[in-house]
Design an enzyme around this catalytic site. Structure first.
Site, PDB file in Angstrom:
ATOM      1  N   ARG A 186      11.970   0.913   9.501  1.00 19.15           N
ATOM      2  CA  ARG A 186      12.128  -0.209   8.743  1.00 19.15           C
ATOM      3  C   ARG A 186      13.693  -0.980   8.629  1.00 19.15           C
ATOM      4  NH1 ARG A 186      11.223  -1.088   2.442  1.00 19.15           N
ATOM      5  NH2 ARG A 186      10.646  -3.255   2.208  1.00 19.15           N
ATOM      6  N   HIS A 222       3.374  -0.650  10.274  1.00 23.44           N
ATOM      7  CA  HIS A 222       2.872  -0.210   9.224  1.00 23.44           C
ATOM      8  C   HIS A 222       1.940   1.047   9.350  1.00 23.44           C
ATOM      9  CE1 HIS A 222       4.192  -4.086   6.754  1.00 23.44           C
ATOM     10  NE2 HIS A 222       5.309  -3.297   7.076  1.00 23.44           N
TER      11      HIS A 222
HETATM   12  C1  HEM Z   1       5.874  -9.025   9.162  1.00 20.39           C
HETATM   13  C2  HEM Z   1       6.101  -8.910   7.939  1.00 20.39           C
HETATM   14  C3  HEM Z   1       6.480  -7.730   7.327  1.00 20.39           C
HETATM   15  C4  HEM Z   1       6.288  -7.813   6.061  1.00 20.39           C
HETATM   16  C5  HEM Z   1       5.613  -8.753   4.978  1.00 20.39           C
HETATM   17  C6  HEM Z   1       6.671  -6.175   5.507  1.00 20.39           C
HETATM   18  C7  HEM Z   1       6.560  -5.680   4.250  1.00 20.39           C
HETATM   19  C8  HEM Z   1       6.836  -4.506   3.823  1.00 20.39           C
HETATM   20  C9  HEM Z   1       6.509  -4.018   2.533  1.00 20.39           C
HETATM   21  C10 HEM Z   1       6.559  -4.810   1.244  1.00 20.39           C
HETATM   22  C11 HEM Z   1       6.924  -2.648   2.768  1.00 20.39           C
HETATM   23  C12 HEM Z   1       6.841  -1.664   1.364  1.00 20.39           C
HETATM   24  C13 HEM Z   1       7.929  -1.831   0.884  1.00 20.39           C
HETATM   25  C14 HEM Z   1       8.049  -0.926  -0.830  1.00 20.39           C
HETATM   26  O1  HEM Z   1       7.335  -1.419  -1.694  1.00 20.39           O
HETATM   27  O2  HEM Z   1       8.814   0.248  -0.588  1.00 20.39           O
HETATM   28  C15 HEM Z   1       7.072  -2.202   4.140  1.00 20.39           C
HETATM   29  C16 HEM Z   1       7.260  -1.145   4.502  1.00 20.39           C
HETATM   30  C17 HEM Z   1       7.430  -0.887   5.952  1.00 20.39           C
HETATM   31  N1  HEM Z   1       7.597  -1.665   6.713  1.00 20.39           N
HETATM   32 FE1  HEM Z   1       7.024  -3.536   6.839  1.00 20.39          FE
HETATM   33  N2  HEM Z   1       6.812  -5.401   6.758  1.00 20.39           N
HETATM   34  C18 HEM Z   1       6.723  -6.541   7.915  1.00 20.39           C
HETATM   35  C19 HEM Z   1       7.157  -6.158   9.124  1.00 20.39           C
HETATM   36  C20 HEM Z   1       7.785  -4.906   9.474  1.00 20.39           C
HETATM   37  C21 HEM Z   1       8.140  -4.496  10.765  1.00 20.39           C
HETATM   38  C22 HEM Z   1       8.267  -5.593  12.096  1.00 20.39           C
HETATM   39  C23 HEM Z   1       8.374  -3.170  10.734  1.00 20.39           C
HETATM   40  C24 HEM Z   1       8.802  -2.270  12.013  1.00 20.39           C
HETATM   41  C25 HEM Z   1       8.395  -2.740  13.159  1.00 20.39           C
HETATM   42  C26 HEM Z   1       7.919  -2.462   9.438  1.00 20.39           C
HETATM   43  C27 HEM Z   1       7.993  -1.339   9.122  1.00 20.39           C
HETATM   44  C28 HEM Z   1       7.743  -0.852   7.923  1.00 20.39           C
HETATM   45  C29 HEM Z   1       7.744   0.696   7.567  1.00 20.39           C
HETATM   46  C30 HEM Z   1       8.091   1.810   8.528  1.00 20.39           C
HETATM   47  C31 HEM Z   1       7.684   0.521   6.345  1.00 20.39           C
HETATM   48  C32 HEM Z   1       7.463   1.854   5.433  1.00 20.39           C
HETATM   49  C33 HEM Z   1       8.961   2.143   5.016  1.00 20.39           C
HETATM   50  C34 HEM Z   1       9.285   3.689   4.313  1.00 20.39           C
HETATM   51  O3  HEM Z   1       8.294   4.236   4.071  1.00 20.39           O
HETATM   52  O4  HEM Z   1      10.186   3.839   3.613  1.00 20.39           O
HETATM   53  N3  HEM Z   1       7.723  -3.674   8.812  1.00 20.39           N
HETATM   54  N4  HEM Z   1       7.091  -3.759   4.557  1.00 20.39           N
END
Ligand code: HEM
Length: 353
Positions: A73, A206
Site C-alpha cells: 500500500r 486488496h
Molecule cells: C483504487 C482505489 C483504492 C482505494 C479506494 C483503496 C482504499 C483502501 C482503503 C480505504 C484501505 C484501508 C485503510 C484502512 O482503513 O486501514 C486500503 C488498504 C489497502 N490497500 Fe487500497 N485502495 C485502492 C487501491 C489500492 C492499490 C492500487 C493497491 C496496491 C496495488 C492497494 C493496496 C492496499 C493494501 C495492501 C491494503 C491493506 C494495507 C494494510 O493492511 O496495512 N490499494 N485501501
C-alpha cells in the site's frame, strides 16, 4: 517409431505449456519503460540490492506476514501522489504538514516506514548512497506480492527521491476514497493513463491486508448497502458496532494473507469490503474483467504485473532530478548528520591543502 512419437508428443506439450509463458514474459519485457529507468540500473553500482531486500523481507514476513500489505500500500500511496518519488516518506517540516499527515495516509502502517528505513540502511552500508528510497519502496512492494504468493516480476529501477512532499489537498485529490464508485475510479485512474483492466487488476491489491471500520461503516449505517452480502454485513456489524469504532478487519475474507485471485471471487459473492471494490462487479464496464480474473488466476497475475509496472513509473524523477536520500524520512538539505559529514569532509580537505 514409438520413441519418435513420444518425443513429438513431448515437444507438443512443451510448445503448449511454454509458449504462452514466453508470450507473457515477452509482453512484460517489451512494456515501454520511462526514460532513465532500467531493470539493470544497479547492475554495476549495487548488484546485490534486490537480494539484500529480498533476504531481509523474508525474515520480516516470517515473523509477521501482515507487513507485506503495509509495504504494498505504501508504494501505491507514493506513486499516486506526485509520482513514485518517496515523498510520502518525508517527515513534516516548517513548510507544513507532510503527506503522511493527510487523512488517506494516516492508516499507512508506521512499521512499513521503519522497514523501508531498515532496508535503506542495509543497502547503503553495502553500496553507499546510490539506491533511492523510491526504488527501495518499489522493490519492497514487488517482494511483498511475491512472498505472499503472487507473481515474480522485474522492477524498472533508477527512480530518484523528491525534494518536497505534496500538500494535503493534492494528497486527497489523488487518492480516491473507498466510497468511490466505478465511474469515479475509472475517471481518476484514466488521468494517470490507467485503463479499466489496470483499475480492476490494481484493486486486486486488496487480496491482502486489513481495513479500519471507519473506511466502510457508511455501508452498514444508517442503512445497509444492498450490494453487500447479508452474512458479511452481520459479521461486519459485530466487528464494527459503531461508525467510529477503531477495530479492523481483513480485506479478503477467503484468504486474507495470500496474494491470489480470491478477492475477485469475493466480489462475485457480494463480499467486497469497500464500495470501490464491490462496484467493480456491479458496473457493466468492469464486471467481465472481474469474472475473468476470478476464474483465471494467471490472467490476473499477468495483468497485475502490467498495471503495477505502469503505476511504478508514474511521474518518476530520473537522471539528475531529485536526489538519493541518506535518510528516507528527511531530504538531504535538512539532514543534520549529512550536512555535518559534508562540512567535516570540506574541513579535512582544506586542512590538507
Ligand atoms: C483504487 C482505489 C483504492 C482505494 C479506494 C483503496 C482504499 C483502501 C482503503 C480505504 C484501505 C484501508 C485503510 C484502512 O482503513 O486501514 C486500503 C488498504 C489497502 N490497500 Fe487500497 N485502495 C485502492 C487501491 C489500492 C492499490 C492500487 C493497491 C496496491 C496495488 C492497494 C493496496 C492496499 C493494501 C495492501 C491494503 C491493506 C494495507 C494494510 O493492511 O496495512 N490499494 N485501501
Amino acid at each position: 517409431m514409438a520413441r519418435v512419437k513420444s518425443f513429438t508428443f513431448l515437444l507438443l506439450v512443451q510448445a503448449l505449456l511454454i509458449s504462452p509463458l514466453l508470450c507473457v514474459l515477452e509482453a512484460h519485457a517489451s512494456a515501454p519503460l520511462s526514460k532513465g529507468l532500467s531493470r539493470k540500473f544497479y547492475q554495476s553500482t549495487c548488484p546485490k540490492v534486490e537480494s539484500i531486500i529480498r533476504k531481509h523481507l523474508k525474515k520480516v514476513f516470517k515473523r509477521d506476514i501482515d507487513q507485506a500489505a503495509g509495504l504494498l500500500r505504501l508504494h501505491f500511496h507514493d506513486c499516486f501522489v506526485q509520482g513514485c518519488d518517496a515523498s510520502v516518506l518525508l517527515d513534516g517540516s516548517a513548510s507544513g504538514p507532510s503527506e503522511q499527515q493527510a487523512p488517506p495516509n494516516l492508516s499507512l502502517r508506521k512499521r512499513a516506514f521503519e522497514i523501508v528505513n531498515d532496508l535503506r540502511e542495509l543497502v547503503h552500508s553495502e553500496c553507499g548512497r546510490v539506491v533511492s528510497c523510491s526504488d527501495i519502496v518499489a522493490i519492497a512492494a514487488r517482494d511483498s506480492v511475491y512472498l505472499s504468493g503472487g507473481p515474480e516480476y522485474g522492477v524498472p529501477l533508477g527512480r530518484r527521491d523528491g525534494l518536497n512532499f505534496a500538500t494535503q489537498n493534492a494528497t486527497l485529490a489523488n487518492l480516491p476514497p473507498p466510497s468511490s464508485n466505478t465511474t469515479v475510479l475509472l475517471n481518476a485512474l484514466a488521468q494517470k493513463n490507467l485503463d479499466a483492466t489496470d483499475v480492476v487488476a490494481l484493486s486486486g491489491g486488496h487480496t491482502i491486508g486489513i481495513s479500519h471500520c471507519t473506511s466502510f461503516t457508511d455501508r452498514l449505517y444508517p442503512t445497509q448497502d444492498p450490494t453487500l452480502d447479508q452474512t458479511l454485513a452481520d459479521d461486519l456489524k459485530t466487528i464494527c458496532p459503531t461508525t467510529n469504532s477503531t477495530n479492523t478487519t481483513v480485506l479478503d475474507i477467503r484468504t486474507p494473507n495470500i496474494f491470489d485471485n480470491k478477492y475477485y471471487v469475493n466480489l462475485m459473492n457480494r463480499q467486497g469490503l469497500f464500495v470501490s471494490d464491490q462496484d467493480l462487479y456491479m458496473d457493466a464496464r468492469t464486471k467481465d474483467i472481474v469474472t475473468n480474473f476470478a476464474v483465471n488466476e494467471s490472467l490476473f497475475f499477468e495483468k497485475f504485473v502490467v498495471a503495477m509496472t505502469k503505476m511504478g513509473q508514474l511521474s518518476v524523477l530520473t537522471g539528475t532530478q531529485g536526489e538519493i536520500r541518506a535518510n528516507c524520512s528527511v531530504r538531504n538539505s535538512d539532514n543534520i548528520y549529512l550536512v555535518s559529514v559534508v562540512d567535516e569532509d570540506l574541513e579535512t580537505k582544506s586542512e590538507l591543502r
